[in-house]
Design an enzyme around this catalytic site. Sequence first.
Site, PDB file in Angstrom:
ATOM      1  N   ILE A  56      10.704 -29.354  57.290  1.00 20.44           N
ATOM      2  CA  ILE A  56      11.084 -30.169  58.309  1.00 20.44           C
ATOM      3  C   ILE A  56      11.616 -31.371  57.558  1.00 20.44           C
ATOM      4  O   ILE A  56      11.221 -32.386  57.181  1.00 20.44           O
ATOM      5  CB  ILE A  56       9.918 -30.912  59.252  1.00 20.44           C
ATOM      6  CG1 ILE A  56       9.179 -29.623  59.839  1.00 20.44           C
ATOM      7  CG2 ILE A  56      10.471 -31.555  60.390  1.00 20.44           C
ATOM      8  CD1 ILE A  56       9.897 -28.705  60.586  1.00 20.44           C
ATOM      9  N   SER A 109      15.650 -33.681  57.515  1.00 26.86           N
ATOM     10  CA  SER A 109      16.673 -34.260  58.603  1.00 26.86           C
ATOM     11  C   SER A 109      17.311 -32.948  59.330  1.00 26.86           C
ATOM     12  O   SER A 109      17.797 -32.057  58.789  1.00 26.86           O
ATOM     13  CB  SER A 109      17.785 -35.072  57.751  1.00 26.86           C
ATOM     14  OG  SER A 109      18.377 -35.713  58.838  1.00 26.86           O
ATOM     15  N   GLU A 113      -5.226 -35.719  55.816  1.00 22.80           N
ATOM     16  CA  GLU A 113      -3.886 -36.219  54.968  1.00 22.80           C
ATOM     17  C   GLU A 113      -4.264 -36.582  53.495  1.00 22.80           C
ATOM     18  O   GLU A 113      -5.529 -37.372  53.345  1.00 22.80           O
ATOM     19  CB  GLU A 113      -3.278 -37.777  55.767  1.00 22.80           C
ATOM     20  CG  GLU A 113      -2.521 -38.418  54.908  1.00 22.80           C
ATOM     21  CD  GLU A 113      -1.334 -37.628  54.540  1.00 22.80           C
ATOM     22  OE1 GLU A 113      -1.002 -37.602  53.223  1.00 22.80           O
ATOM     23  OE2 GLU A 113      -0.546 -37.010  55.239  1.00 22.80           O
ATOM     24  N   SER A 149      15.854 -42.648  56.629  1.00 20.74           N
ATOM     25  CA  SER A 149      16.993 -43.451  57.131  1.00 20.74           C
ATOM     26  C   SER A 149      16.583 -44.124  58.467  1.00 20.74           C
ATOM     27  O   SER A 149      17.169 -45.072  58.964  1.00 20.74           O
ATOM     28  CB  SER A 149      18.408 -42.766  57.209  1.00 20.74           C
ATOM     29  OG  SER A 149      18.611 -42.122  56.280  1.00 20.74           O
ATOM     30  N   HIS A 209      19.121 -38.939  65.205  1.00 17.78           N
ATOM     31  CA  HIS A 209      20.454 -38.530  65.249  1.00 17.78           C
ATOM     32  C   HIS A 209      21.016 -37.578  66.640  1.00 17.78           C
ATOM     33  O   HIS A 209      20.247 -37.320  67.385  1.00 17.78           O
ATOM     34  CB  HIS A 209      20.627 -37.110  64.068  1.00 17.78           C
ATOM     35  CG  HIS A 209      20.228 -37.529  63.034  1.00 17.78           C
ATOM     36  ND1 HIS A 209      21.256 -38.383  62.003  1.00 17.78           N
ATOM     37  CD2 HIS A 209      19.277 -37.712  61.962  1.00 17.78           C
ATOM     38  CE1 HIS A 209      20.974 -38.583  60.734  1.00 17.78           C
ATOM     39  NE2 HIS A 209      19.711 -38.216  60.601  1.00 17.78           N
ATOM     40  N   CYS A 212       3.217 -64.278  56.503  1.00 16.49           N
ATOM     41  CA  CYS A 212       4.365 -63.962  56.086  1.00 16.49           C
ATOM     42  C   CYS A 212       5.413 -64.685  56.713  1.00 16.49           C
ATOM     43  O   CYS A 212       5.781 -64.352  57.827  1.00 16.49           O
ATOM     44  CB  CYS A 212       4.314 -62.505  56.034  1.00 16.49           C
ATOM     45  SG  CYS A 212       6.185 -62.019  55.550  1.00 16.49           S
ATOM     46  N   ARG A 224      12.826 -35.081  50.570  1.00 19.73           N
ATOM     47  CA  ARG A 224      12.991 -34.255  51.774  1.00 19.73           C
ATOM     48  C   ARG A 224      12.501 -32.635  51.606  1.00 19.73           C
ATOM     49  O   ARG A 224      12.732 -32.336  50.382  1.00 19.73           O
ATOM     50  CB  ARG A 224      14.227 -34.079  52.368  1.00 19.73           C
ATOM     51  CG  ARG A 224      14.606 -35.743  52.915  1.00 19.73           C
ATOM     52  CD  ARG A 224      16.398 -35.584  53.154  1.00 19.73           C
ATOM     53  NE  ARG A 224      16.619 -36.134  51.703  1.00 19.73           N
ATOM     54  CZ  ARG A 224      18.050 -36.504  51.537  1.00 19.73           C
ATOM     55  NH1 ARG A 224      19.087 -36.148  52.467  1.00 19.73           N
ATOM     56  NH2 ARG A 224      18.378 -37.019  50.323  1.00 19.73           N
ATOM     57  N   CYS A 275       8.651 -64.838  56.150  1.00 20.13           N
ATOM     58  CA  CYS A 275      10.136 -64.245  56.125  1.00 20.13           C
ATOM     59  C   CYS A 275       9.993 -63.249  57.636  1.00 20.13           C
ATOM     60  O   CYS A 275      11.012 -63.391  58.117  1.00 20.13           O
ATOM     61  CB  CYS A 275      10.379 -63.043  54.940  1.00 20.13           C
ATOM     62  SG  CYS A 275      10.604 -64.274  53.295  1.00 20.13           S
TER      63      CYS A 275
END
Length: 429
Positions: A329, A331, A32, A46, A50, A393, A304, A395
């Site tokens: 690759i 959505s 990577e 998102s 789907h 943390c 994307r 929150c």
Amino acid sequence: MKRDIIIIGGGVVGCAVARLLSRYEADVALLEGASDVSEGASKANSGIVHAGFDAKPGTLKAKLNVEGARMYPALCAEVDAPYGQPGAMVLAFTEEERANIQTLYEQGVANGVEGLRVIEREEILSLEPNVNPGVVCALLAPTSGITSPYELTCALVDFLLNTFVESVCPGGAGYLLETTRGPMEARIVINCAGVDSARLHNQLCPQKPLTIIPRKGEYYLLDHTKPLAFSMTLFQTPTKMGKGVLVSPTVHGNLLLGPSAIDVEDGTAVETTAQALKLVADAARKTWPGESLRGVITTFAGIRAHEENGDFVIGAVEGAPGAYETVGIESPGLTSAPAIAEMLVKQIAEENNLSEKAEWKPAPRREKPFYAMTLEERVAIVQKDPSYGTLVCRCEEVTEAEIRAAIRRPVGARTIDAVKRRTRAGMGR
């Protein structure tokens, strides 16, 4: 360095491939280029699983979307990643858009999506009272889900981060990779490089080049201190640029608005822009007239990898024995990832005579997040490890113990952002 198999790219697809390859007797490494896994499109989408009604029947996108969506509940349980299935609606605001809704319904039925219905205004508003009352009809998809994409990127193989692949070509016992860490050799190479995947494909298969068009999407993320305005994922009728701006809950109780869809030249340009964010806010207001941006925690952008022919490219690289790829690759790539990995790894294992291990551990186990524990569970774990009693943390209710575990676990966090993705520390107001 010599390996049996090298995977290029540590996003959700590369890690899904690595996870399944760890089942076999092979020396597997994942390269990577960034300082952490999930640094590209996998951390900035998102988070929607789907249902599968949007993809054109007969395409790889359609097949793998539906197959992948069905795999998600078991996959997330296995790797301790969050998953929910609130369902989704695609909203039409004119009678002209009704025809598009009917087309999506028919596509979904052809793709094998279960439970689809076209519903009218009264039922829409009974399900989601805060939707624009000017809505005409909607496609209801009860199998649509949500997850946390960067919590899926795990596997028990050797991860080499900050290792960018500059070139790949036949050499040695299989392929020679020139990287920022020096040359590496592998008998089998797998290209899962996202927006960079076409560049590597074209080095391996110059006779049939591919083109990736980077497509930027920008988002707003709202705080979860107030009750959510919506329980389901709400799409607008899609366009040729994508599924359009959505309003969706996240698995952590936030509300997400976005994305924009703007083609760019630079596949690393993830800065946000006032112009695109205004487009997102204006478009989201069509679904949610009561939209308020006062609760925005952050804005972010992702790129994307849109292949110009529009479908996924998955499998063996033509003319390059031992080379495999996943190109274009976009959505529903997150949804399709487990099915992509299953399809590709099956092909690799059969074509290269890989032997399965007698015992396979698919993923390292993780403790239940402190924020999700009951009072009794919290008391018990603090007694076991007092560092759970120190909130770092407030929150997001993340403890010292969880941050230490995020750093020390396999493929541990090396940056503040990496800690944030693994624990949510710093993701609140």
